[in-house]
Design an enzyme around this catalytic site. Sequence first.
Site, short mmCIF file in Angstrom:
data_model
loop_
_atom_site.label_atom_id
_atom_site.label_comp_id
_atom_site.label_asym_id
_atom_site.label_seq_id
_atom_site.Cartn_x
_atom_site.Cartn_y
_atom_site.Cartn_z
N ARG A 55 0.86 -1.20 0.00
CA ARG A 55 0.00 0.00 0.00
C ARG A 55 0.89 1.24 0.00
O ARG A 55 1.17 1.83 1.04
CB ARG A 55 -0.89 0.01 1.25
CG ARG A 55 -2.00 -1.02 1.26
CD ARG A 55 -2.88 -0.82 2.50
NE ARG A 55 -4.15 -1.50 2.40
CZ ARG A 55 -4.40 -2.68 2.97
NH1 ARG A 55 -3.47 -3.31 3.65
NH2 ARG A 55 -5.60 -3.23 2.85
N ARG A 99 1.06 -1.61 -5.31
CA ARG A 99 -0.17 -0.91 -5.67
C ARG A 99 0.13 0.58 -5.79
O ARG A 99 0.75 1.17 -4.90
CB ARG A 99 -1.24 -1.12 -4.60
CG ARG A 99 -2.49 -0.32 -4.98
CD ARG A 99 -3.64 -0.52 -4.10
NE ARG A 99 -3.47 0.09 -2.79
CZ ARG A 99 -4.35 -0.06 -1.81
NH1 ARG A 99 -5.41 -0.81 -2.01
NH2 ARG A 99 -4.16 0.51 -0.65
N GLU A 142 -12.70 -3.80 -6.83
CA GLU A 142 -13.16 -3.20 -5.57
C GLU A 142 -14.55 -2.59 -5.66
O GLU A 142 -15.13 -2.23 -4.65
CB GLU A 142 -12.19 -2.10 -5.12
CG GLU A 142 -10.78 -2.61 -4.94
CD GLU A 142 -9.90 -1.61 -4.23
OE1 GLU A 142 -9.77 -1.70 -3.01
OE2 GLU A 142 -9.35 -0.72 -4.92
N ASN A 155 -12.28 -5.28 1.08
CA ASN A 155 -12.66 -4.21 2.02
C ASN A 155 -13.54 -3.18 1.32
O ASN A 155 -14.58 -2.77 1.83
CB ASN A 155 -11.41 -3.51 2.57
CG ASN A 155 -10.44 -4.48 3.17
OD1 ASN A 155 -10.84 -5.56 3.60
ND2 ASN A 155 -9.17 -4.14 3.17
N ASP A 156 -13.08 -2.77 0.14
CA ASP A 156 -13.89 -1.81 -0.61
C ASP A 156 -15.04 -2.47 -1.33
O ASP A 156 -16.12 -1.89 -1.46
CB ASP A 156 -13.01 -1.04 -1.60
CG ASP A 156 -12.27 0.08 -0.89
OD1 ASP A 156 -12.92 0.81 -0.13
OD2 ASP A 156 -11.05 0.19 -1.05
N ARG A 192 -16.93 2.01 5.33
CA ARG A 192 -16.10 1.14 6.16
C ARG A 192 -15.48 1.84 7.36
O ARG A 192 -14.90 1.21 8.23
CB ARG A 192 -15.02 0.45 5.30
CG ARG A 192 -14.09 1.40 4.60
CD ARG A 192 -13.28 0.71 3.52
NE ARG A 192 -12.01 0.19 4.00
CZ ARG A 192 -10.98 -0.09 3.22
NH1 ARG A 192 -11.07 0.05 1.91
NH2 ARG A 192 -9.86 -0.54 3.72
N CYS A 207 -6.86 -9.70 -1.76
CA CYS A 207 -5.92 -9.02 -0.86
C CYS A 207 -6.63 -8.19 0.20
O CYS A 207 -6.00 -7.49 0.98
CB CYS A 207 -4.95 -8.15 -1.65
SG CYS A 207 -5.76 -6.82 -2.53
C1 PEP Z 1 -9.38 -3.51 -0.19
O1 PEP Z 1 -10.14 -2.58 -0.44
O2 PEP Z 1 -9.77 -4.65 0.12
C2 PEP Z 1 -7.92 -3.30 -0.24
C3 PEP Z 1 -7.09 -4.30 -0.12
O3 PEP Z 1 -7.48 -2.02 -0.34
P1 PEP Z 1 -7.52 -0.99 0.90
O4 PEP Z 1 -7.91 -1.76 2.13
O5 PEP Z 1 -6.17 -0.39 1.03
O6 PEP Z 1 -8.56 -0.01 0.47
MG MG Z 2 -9.31 -0.81 -1.31
#
Ligand code: PEP
Ligand code: MG
Length: 586
Positions: free
Chosen positions: A311, A347, A446, A469-470, A480, A517
């Site tokens: 990241r 990334r 995402e 996550n997104d 989130r 991821c």
């Molecule tokens: C995600 O969104 O799952 C991701 C890995 O990116 P980040 O958590 O940095 O937004």
């Molecule tokens: Mg993300």
Amino acid sequence: MNALLEPLHTISFVLHGVAAAPGIAIAHAQLVSHATLEVAHYDIAEADLPAELARFDAAIAAVRAEFEAMHEKMKGEAAPAEFAAFLDVHWMILTDIQISREPKRIIEADRCNAEWAVTQQMRTLVEQFEAFEDPYLRERAHDVVQVVERIVKALTGTSSAIPVGNRNEAAALVAHDISPADAIHFKDGAFAAFVTDVGGATSHTSIVARSLGIPAVVALHNARSLIREGEQLIIDGDNGLVIVNPDQQVLAEYALRRDSQRLEAQKLRRLVAMPAVTLDGTAVALNANIELPGDLEACHANGADGVGLFRTEFLFLHRDDLPSEDEQFEAYRTVAEGMIGKPVTIRTFDLGADKRMAGLGDRPSENPALGLRAIRLCLAEPQLFLTQLRAILRASAYGRLQILVPMLANATEIAQTFALVERAKADLRARGQPYDAAIKVGGMIEVPASVLAIGYFLDRLDFLSIGTNDLIQYTLAIDRTDDAVAHMYDPLHPAVLRLVAQAIRAAARAGKPIAVCGEVAGEVRLTRLLLGFGLTNFSMHPSRLLEVKQRVLTANLADCESFANRILKSDEPERIAALLAKLNTL
Ligand code: PEP
Ligand code: MG
């Protein structure tokens, strides 16, 4: 002692929040104050007024000098227009008599200290700005606070809201909020745990907590005001609980649980060098997510097969200037070389939303997660993006790198990204600098749109990585980072499971590599389900790798697939939970 006569600090109570990072810590509370809102207030004797006024002037001069230095530094760099605009606004605020002179009048009239005077004036100005109907002007209140924060820091000599000097392994930080930028700094210091009033389990602050291997509980709503400095806390990061002033019996039980967890973690160490292969012989790549080059040590200690997500935006946080191409190149090269021939996925910076750098990705926005974030920000600031792409390409001559682009949603973004990658390559050729001409460029899945239109993504991109996550945030319309809706953030929602499975299976059919991821990749209760969807590439925080490997080693793919298919057919949360529980006991 009679309970009624006990001093207040021994009263025990439990706070319920959201489990953000697992584990148990027993520690004393260390409260974090907001840099400007909680400044000291004291009287100044008449004879000392000239010195106090001079102290204020010196602080204004120091902040002016900071701005001038930032301005100078920006001249030589591909700084975005937005950054310059932000600096201009802050300069105007600093030099306005409302900030540079009015506090002096307050110091003299009220005979108070300079910090107090400037924060009083800040409150007045913030109220005025917040009364505006225009959202742009309302947002300027935020700029006033940021400028005043700088002045207060110059007056008090502190540079961070987090009490850096007092870090202490036996302390648990208790804060209203901790920014990802502050959390990343904990990597240099030892805290036992942290708890916050706001946030969600997949906010970047929580993600950083998991990478630190310390328990964290967020979304406690009012922990900061209920907990007092020095109180003893049990932070149960597995269940999202904070027990304040526990009694001896509770303390003993938790100490036992904490020790047995440590023992279990110790036992897992024997898996470090073992390849992750299922019972039926399928090899699974278990990669690490990192935020800074310093995380490499944890990758090796936990036997990571590679870095699945670097990241890079964390290189941009907690600073006033932008990292130069050379500085970024050094960071990427360190990771490329440090992984010794193992693959590294870098990334491109995902700034915006909860990862804000002053002046960049920091535009006023009612919905920052839906605004100018990630690839959208990169494409809006092509010079900045090109700087990063050149740095990554240069580092690709030193290891096995691939480029991952966050939050792609449409064909134009993909085409523009490739055009900029080609331009960055051309720049390096013109300079005679080496790079890997065959470097792969992948995209993060995402947003639901990218799964629903995955054909295009599979055609153009070399590989995919699902950012759950997104993906969960955008599928379920759950911010989130918002504690008010954190309980509805659900990786097992049938819509989420179907999108994840659909992406994995479509990539498999097209013969394109795909990874997960997001945080679900490190959740052991989901390992077999993801294997059942066909996933063979996971990327997670290094601290999760060995537990997930243990799950992989005991998994039978045929069982995983059969349960995954039954789970995908169900719309009932209870049935999904029951099937998953059964799969995990096989
Ligand atoms: C995600 O969104 O799952 C991701 C890995 O990116 P980040 O958590 O940095 O937004
Ligand atoms: Mg993300």
